[in-house]
Design a protein around this motif. Sequence first.
Motif, short mmCIF file in Angstrom:
data_model
loop_
_atom_site.label_atom_id
_atom_site.label_comp_id
_atom_site.label_asym_id
_atom_site.label_seq_id
_atom_site.Cartn_x
_atom_site.Cartn_y
_atom_site.Cartn_z
N THR A 51 -52.74 4.92 65.81
CA THR A 51 -53.42 5.50 64.65
C THR A 51 -52.46 5.66 63.48
O THR A 51 -52.80 5.32 62.33
CB THR A 51 -54.03 6.85 65.03
N LYS A 109 -59.20 1.85 61.19
CA LYS A 109 -58.81 2.47 62.46
C LYS A 109 -59.30 1.70 63.67
O LYS A 109 -58.80 1.89 64.78
CB LYS A 109 -59.34 3.90 62.52
N ASP A 110 -60.30 0.82 63.50
CA ASP A 110 -60.81 0.04 64.63
C ASP A 110 -59.76 -0.96 65.10
O ASP A 110 -59.06 -1.59 64.29
CB ASP A 110 -62.09 -0.71 64.23
N TYR A 142 -62.56 4.35 77.74
CA TYR A 142 -63.36 4.33 76.50
C TYR A 142 -62.68 5.17 75.43
O TYR A 142 -62.14 6.23 75.70
CB TYR A 142 -64.77 4.88 76.77
N GLU A 143 -62.71 4.64 74.21
CA GLU A 143 -62.25 5.35 73.02
C GLU A 143 -63.07 4.82 71.85
O GLU A 143 -63.30 3.61 71.72
CB GLU A 143 -60.76 5.12 72.79
N ASP A 144 -63.50 5.71 70.96
CA ASP A 144 -64.43 5.34 69.90
C ASP A 144 -63.92 4.19 69.05
O ASP A 144 -64.65 3.25 68.75
CB ASP A 144 -64.72 6.56 69.01
N SER A 145 -62.67 4.24 68.64
CA SER A 145 -62.14 3.26 67.67
C SER A 145 -61.41 2.10 68.34
O SER A 145 -60.80 1.29 67.65
CB SER A 145 -61.18 3.96 66.71
N LYS A 191 -61.62 -1.19 71.07
CA LYS A 191 -62.38 -2.12 71.90
C LYS A 191 -61.48 -2.55 73.06
O LYS A 191 -60.48 -3.23 72.85
CB LYS A 191 -62.82 -3.34 71.08
N ARG A 203 -65.08 18.33 75.70
CA ARG A 203 -65.79 17.25 75.01
C ARG A 203 -64.95 15.98 74.88
O ARG A 203 -65.48 14.93 74.51
CB ARG A 203 -66.22 17.72 73.61
N ASN A 204 -63.67 16.08 75.16
CA ASN A 204 -62.80 14.90 75.13
C ASN A 204 -62.93 14.17 76.46
O ASN A 204 -62.44 14.62 77.50
CB ASN A 204 -61.35 15.32 74.89
#
Length: 536
Positions: A250, A260-261, A277-280, A282, A463-464
């Motif tokens: 990051t 950020k992707d 899994y992580e939002d930003s 693949k 939530r993480n």
Amino acid sequence: MEGEAESTSSRNSPPATKRRRIMPLSEKFTIVNRLAAGEGSSRIARDHDVAESAVRRIGKQQATIRAAVATLGEEGAEAALRQRNLRLYKMESCLLVWLEDMRAKRLPVWCSKICSKAVQIYEAIGELGYEDSTEFLASFGWFTRFRKKYGLAEVRPHADRVPPIEVEFLASVKNMIRDGGFSREQIFMAERTTFWWKRFPGLAEQESVSLMLCCNASGDFVTYQRLEEEDDKTVQFLTWFIEQFVPHKTTYLQVNELAKDSMLVLASDESYPQDLYEDSIKIVYLPPECNSSLLPAVQGILQHLNAVYLKNLSEYLIAEVNTGMPLRVVWHRFTLDQAMQLLSKCIAQLHKSTLAIAWIKLFQDIPGRFCNEMILRQITANAATLKINNNSINLARKLITPAELTTEEVSELFHKQQMERIRLEGLRTEVKQEPVDPTLISELDRHLAALAEARAFFMAHDRNGLRQKLITKRLEQVCGWAGEMRSELVEQVGERSEETGATVVDGNGVEVVASCELYEEITIKEETLGLDSEGE
């Protein structure tokens, strides 16, 4: 008429065949011991529900049965249904050691290569005294059974034929890069590797350490982290991913004013979580059937890092020898901390173009040329300055390139593993059983309940997702160890988990009833953690 028809059909029907019983090797071993103790074969046959002739036949094979049990061990004898060709068993065990080493080095294997190595190991074992008249041809039928038995999904059928899944994988990666709009700076790879921090051409001592290496396709982002050998590999990877990769990636993208992707390419390794899994980010996994040489680390990144490190190491040795200290003493005193300092210096000296070229197979770009040859010449010249004999550029090239083990090295490694297993079994048998306080079981039950409650709390409120998985994994590990400890305590005290109303005395002299309800509650919470009643 109907009765005659029924009797006629019963006479014409084939007789019921008796199902053949396959006796486990452990049972044969028990029969052999009873025969050696002087018991009669007729009594043994009645006890084991077999024919007396079968008992006598087993007695004639006692030498082979004892040798098979000595080779397989008690657990292997319980699972084995018959005594196998010991030479074949040794060969397959050594072949698994060789395959594990090839898998760790990301070297490709295919059917004909495995069969050829199997024949070499089989012949080498025969020279060591495991004589057997059975000829081993390493047929395709044997390979199919061997592959199915040990679940070798990553083995390619042929060396020169690209499997369809590899073509599909390369096409899917190309589409993901196009659809996601990823630049080379946003595409990363991570690889767990063995780093030989104490190895140099012509010097004897060799030591290694595990590293998690990460770099991007442009070559201007390279990080590493030292890994402890005793830790759980999956927990190690999750810790590195959360605490090292995500924040460093990051920061790098923000400094270079990039989106950020990003994309992370990983090998098909059991220690890498498949549901990461992580939002930003693949996450892309290399399918097991694909050639591991598609990975950038295999294509040249690790070789280049090793070459630069050997050059810096040779310069360090020259500087220390010039102070008047003998080379043998300098090499013996060289520590891991000093090696890590050299490695940090090497990261800044890596050639970006060489790191970028290592991605050619994944990107299907025009091949380039590595710049390792010039570095290898400097290493050879520095070794000559140190007056090290038997050094050459070919030897230096061999040290930076992963190579498969020879048949002798495979046999030696397998022998070491066997000796270590025998040593650990000997230590377990030598452990003296001390008297156990029964109150420890109830106290351990309270700790197990607390672990289960802690897991439920984090599952409900954290939530993480990544941190939640990491905490869950560690709690499962601790609960597994506690469950093993409880099983040992129960066995030593002589209690059974299903008994109700077992009375024990606590430290204050008060009788406490270890109720079945509390244990059932603990068992349910253990099952929630993925454990059985034995804590395994």
